[in-house]
Write a protein that holds these residues in place. Structure first.
Motif, PDB file in Angstrom:
ATOM      1  N   TRP A  15      50.022 -28.044   8.487  1.00  0.00           N
ATOM      2  CA  TRP A  15      48.634 -28.498   8.436  1.00  0.00           C
ATOM      3  C   TRP A  15      47.963 -28.357   9.802  1.00  0.00           C
ATOM      4  N   ASP A  16      48.702 -28.624  10.872  1.00  0.00           N
ATOM      5  CA  ASP A  16      48.157 -28.421  12.223  1.00  0.00           C
ATOM      6  C   ASP A  16      47.773 -26.958  12.448  1.00  0.00           C
ATOM      7  N   GLU A  17      48.636 -26.051  12.010  1.00  0.00           N
ATOM      8  CA  GLU A  17      48.346 -24.619  12.159  1.00  0.00           C
ATOM      9  C   GLU A  17      47.099 -24.234  11.368  1.00  0.00           C
ATOM     10  N   GLN A  18      46.972 -24.783  10.166  1.00  0.00           N
ATOM     11  CA  GLN A  18      45.772 -24.522   9.366  1.00  0.00           C
ATOM     12  C   GLN A  18      44.525 -25.020  10.087  1.00  0.00           C
ATOM     13  N   LEU A  22      41.432 -22.676  11.221  1.00  0.00           N
ATOM     14  CA  LEU A  22      40.078 -22.922  10.735  1.00  0.00           C
ATOM     15  C   LEU A  22      39.111 -23.182  11.891  1.00  0.00           C
ATOM     16  N   ALA A  23      39.579 -23.865  12.936  1.00  0.00           N
ATOM     17  CA  ALA A  23      38.729 -24.075  14.118  1.00  0.00           C
ATOM     18  C   ALA A  23      38.401 -22.741  14.771  1.00  0.00           C
ATOM     19  N   GLY A  60      38.791 -27.596   8.738  1.00  0.00           N
ATOM     20  CA  GLY A  60      39.718 -27.782   9.855  1.00  0.00           C
ATOM     21  C   GLY A  60      39.934 -29.253  10.169  1.00  0.00           C
ATOM     22  N   ASP A  61      38.850 -30.031  10.135  1.00  0.00           N
ATOM     23  CA  ASP A  61      38.971 -31.477  10.367  1.00  0.00           C
ATOM     24  C   ASP A  61      39.815 -32.132   9.280  1.00  0.00           C
ATOM     25  N   ALA A  62      39.610 -31.702   8.037  1.00  0.00           N
ATOM     26  CA  ALA A  62      40.400 -32.255   6.925  1.00  0.00           C
ATOM     27  C   ALA A  62      41.877 -31.898   7.074  1.00  0.00           C
TER      28      ALA A  62
END
Length: 99
Positions: A15-18, A22-23, A60-62
């Motif tokens: 999830w961090d990589e996602q 996205l950022a 990205g925040d999600a």
């Protein structure tokens, strides 16, 4: 309920990589240039880019929130294991007879 901390940890990293991807995508969309469009289209193109930048940023925040939640899950699980371990250690002292 069974929790496998290593699996949850791997999921939080994914999830961090996602979130980072996205950022990065939001930044790339933000940096896109609409100067090549005619004046009739450039306004719509600019609004399109702004909408997609916000959307990618929001996703990205999600994703980061999901990663944070999984890390809290690991922390809570490990903490409860430690608390149970302390109780078991105390109970073990009652299993032997002292004379």
């Amino acid at each position: 309920m069974e929790v496998v901390p290593l699996s949850v940890g791997a999921a939080s990293q994914a999830w961090d990589e996602q979130s980072l991807d996205l950022a990065s995508a939001a930044t790339l969309v933000s940096d896109a240039d609409t100067s090549g469009f005619t004046s009739a289209v450039s306004g719509a193109a600019s609004r399109f880019l702004t909408s997609w930048e916000r959307h990618a940023g929001s996703l990205g925040d999600a994703a980061e929130a999901q990663a944070d939640g999984l890390r809290v899950t690991i922390s809570d699980y490990v903490g409860s294991d430690e608390a149970v371990g302390a109780d078991v250690t105390l109970l073990m002292s009652y299993l032997g007879e002292t004379r």
